[in-house]
Write a protein that holds these residues in place. Sequence first.
Motif, short mmCIF file in Angstrom:
data_model
loop_
_atom_site.label_atom_id
_atom_site.label_comp_id
_atom_site.label_asym_id
_atom_site.label_seq_id
_atom_site.Cartn_x
_atom_site.Cartn_y
_atom_site.Cartn_z
N THR A 175 43.25 18.31 56.47
CA THR A 175 42.17 17.33 56.56
C THR A 175 42.21 16.60 57.90
O THR A 175 41.18 16.42 58.56
CB THR A 175 42.28 16.30 55.42
N GLU A 188 38.65 7.86 56.65
CA GLU A 188 38.73 9.10 55.88
C GLU A 188 40.18 9.59 55.80
O GLU A 188 40.61 10.09 54.76
CB GLU A 188 37.85 10.16 56.54
N GLU A 207 47.83 19.56 52.24
CA GLU A 207 46.59 18.96 51.75
C GLU A 207 46.06 17.92 52.74
O GLU A 207 44.87 17.89 53.06
CB GLU A 207 46.83 18.30 50.38
N VAL A 208 46.95 17.06 53.23
CA VAL A 208 46.54 16.04 54.19
C VAL A 208 46.48 16.61 55.60
O VAL A 208 45.58 16.29 56.38
CB VAL A 208 47.50 14.83 54.15
N LYS A 216 42.27 9.93 52.35
CA LYS A 216 42.91 11.19 51.97
C LYS A 216 44.38 10.97 51.64
O LYS A 216 44.90 11.54 50.67
CB LYS A 216 42.77 12.21 53.11
N ASN A 273 44.63 9.47 48.18
CA ASN A 273 44.15 10.30 47.07
C ASN A 273 44.95 11.58 46.88
O ASN A 273 44.57 12.42 46.06
CB ASN A 273 42.68 10.66 47.28
N SER A 274 46.04 11.74 47.62
CA SER A 274 46.74 13.03 47.62
C SER A 274 48.14 12.98 47.03
O SER A 274 48.99 13.79 47.37
CB SER A 274 46.81 13.58 49.06
#
Length: 559
Positions: A96, A142, A92-93, A146, A149-150
Motif C-alpha cells: 500500500t 491513507e 499488506e502495508v 492502513k 486497519n491491518s
Amino acid sequence: MKIVSLETKNFRTLQDFSVKFSSGYCTISGENNAGKTAIVKIIRHFLEKNDRDIYSPRSTRIDLAKDKTQWVTEDHCEVAITLDLDKDRDSEVYFTVERIIKAADLGSSVKISLREKFSTQDTSSLECTVQGKPVVGQEASEILKKLQNSHNLVVHNSTDAERRAYYYFGDTLSEMFDMHLSGDERKKIQEAEKSLQTRVKQAAKKHKENLTELLGKLKDKYEVELATIDRSSSRLPISVKLTDKSVEVPLSDWGAGTQNRTRIMISVLEAVRLSNSDSPENRSAPLVLVEEPESFLHPSAQAEFGRVLSDLAREFNIQILATTHSPYMLNQSDPPANILIERKLTRGKARAAEVVDVSASNWMQPFSRILGVASAEFPAWHEVFSSAKSRVVLVEGAIDKEYFEFIKKKYPEIYHIPPDVEVVSYGGKDSLKNTQLLKFMTEKFAKIFINFDLDCRDEAEKSLQRLGLVQNTHYCWIGVDADGAQCIEGLLPDRIRGDVYGSNIPLVTKLQSASSKVRNEASAELKKKYLEAFKSSELTEKELSSFKNVFKVIGRAFA
C-alpha cells in the motif's frame, strides 16, 4: 512490523522525550506515573483502530485537554513514532505504501515516520515520511489508516479485561478469544456454515412460524429469519480449556497467574499467525504489547515467563514490548533492551520523564531500581543474569567453572550433574552477603545450587540459611580442612599440588607478603598454574574421588 523509536513533546510526563526500542523482547520499567502508560497510549494511538468495538471498548485517541503536560504553558502537544516494515512479513502495508508514493521498489524494508501535532482548536495535523521523504495530505492519512486497519498491534493488559468477550453455552458463561483466520480458512468455514444454516432453517421451521405469528400482533410487521452466529469476518471466537493430565478445566477456572499467562500466549500466537498468513495481501507481523505480564505469577514463574517471551520474540522474529514492575520480567539475556524511565525532580516535584542510560556498564540500572539494591552489587552477577537455563549450579569464579567443564568433557563418568544444568560463575564470597540480591537470584531459577570455598563457610552459610536454603539441597562448600586447601584446589591430587607448589617457590613466598594486593595477585597466578597442571595430567578415578563426591552431592540435589 517493529517500532524503532518514539518521540513526544508536551505529552503527559513526556515533555521532551525520545526513546529507541530493541527489535526483539523489550521491556519498559520505572516508578508509577513515570510514563509507561503514556508510551503505550501513543503506540496504540498510531497502530490501533480508534473506533470502539467489542475488541477495543475504550478509545485510544489523544485528547489535548487531558493529555497535555500539566506544567507547561504551551497549548499544543505532538507525538511521533518510527516503524520498520519488512517487505515479505508486512506485505499488506508495504505494498500500500509502495503504491501511494509511486515507488518502483522500496527495497526489502522501509522506514515510516508518523508525527501528529495537536493544537488548542481541537485539531491535529499529520506528518509522514517514507524512507526520509515526506508524504503529505490525503496520502499521509491513507498510510496511517492502513496501519490501523491491518492488525499491526496485539494488546494484552494483564489488569484489564478490555479484549475479552463472553458467550453463553447452556448455563455457563464462557470466555472467548478472537482467533484471526487466513483467507483459505475463512472460505472453508463459510462453506461449512452454509450447510449448517440450511439445517438450522429446517430444524427451526416451527419456531420461525410461531415467532412470526407473535410478531404479527405488532403494528410493525417483521419477517423472521433464524441463523447461527455469523463467522464471515477474519475473527473467530474460540474458547480455551486447559488439561492437567487428569481433568479438563475451562481457563477461567484456573488460577489467576495461569489465566494471565495463557492469555498472553494467545496474543503471541495471534501475532505469529498473522505474520505467517498464506495470503500476501493479509500478511503483517504485529507488535505484541503486554502490560504487566508478571501479574499473579510467583517470582520463579515470572523469571521463566520472561525467558519464554524473549525466546519467542527471537524464534518468530516478532517484537514483544512489555511494561513491568518486576525484575524477573526484564530481559536478562540482552540487558540494553530494558528501557528505564525516571522523572526528574524540579524544586522537589517530579516533572519531565527521561530515559536512563542502560548501555554498557549501566546494564544493571533497571534491576537496581526495582530491587532497591546498589548498582555496585551487580557486576559480579552479570554471567548469572544472562543465563537462559532454568536450572543452574553457581560456582565462585571462572576458574572453578573451568574445572567443572573440563571434568564434564574429559571424565564424564564422575560428573553426576544432569546435562540440562548450566554451571555459572558468580563474583566470589562477597556476592553472597547481599541477601536481597541473592534472594532474587535464587527465585530467578527453577532450581539453583550454590558452591563456595570452605574458607568462607561461616560467612556464606549464614546468608544462605537466612533465605531458608539447606546444606546439600541448595548449597555445599568445596575444599579440604587444611591450610591452603580450603578451596577447589584442595580437591586436587597431592602430586599435582606438590608439583605446582615446588615449581613456583617465588609465588608461594609472596603468599606471606604483608601486602594484600601482592598476596591476592600471587594466589590468582597459582590458581591458574594448578588448573594448567590439572588439565595436562592423566588422572585415575581414585585421584578424582574428591571431585566425584562433590558432583554426587550436586547431582542428588537436581534429581
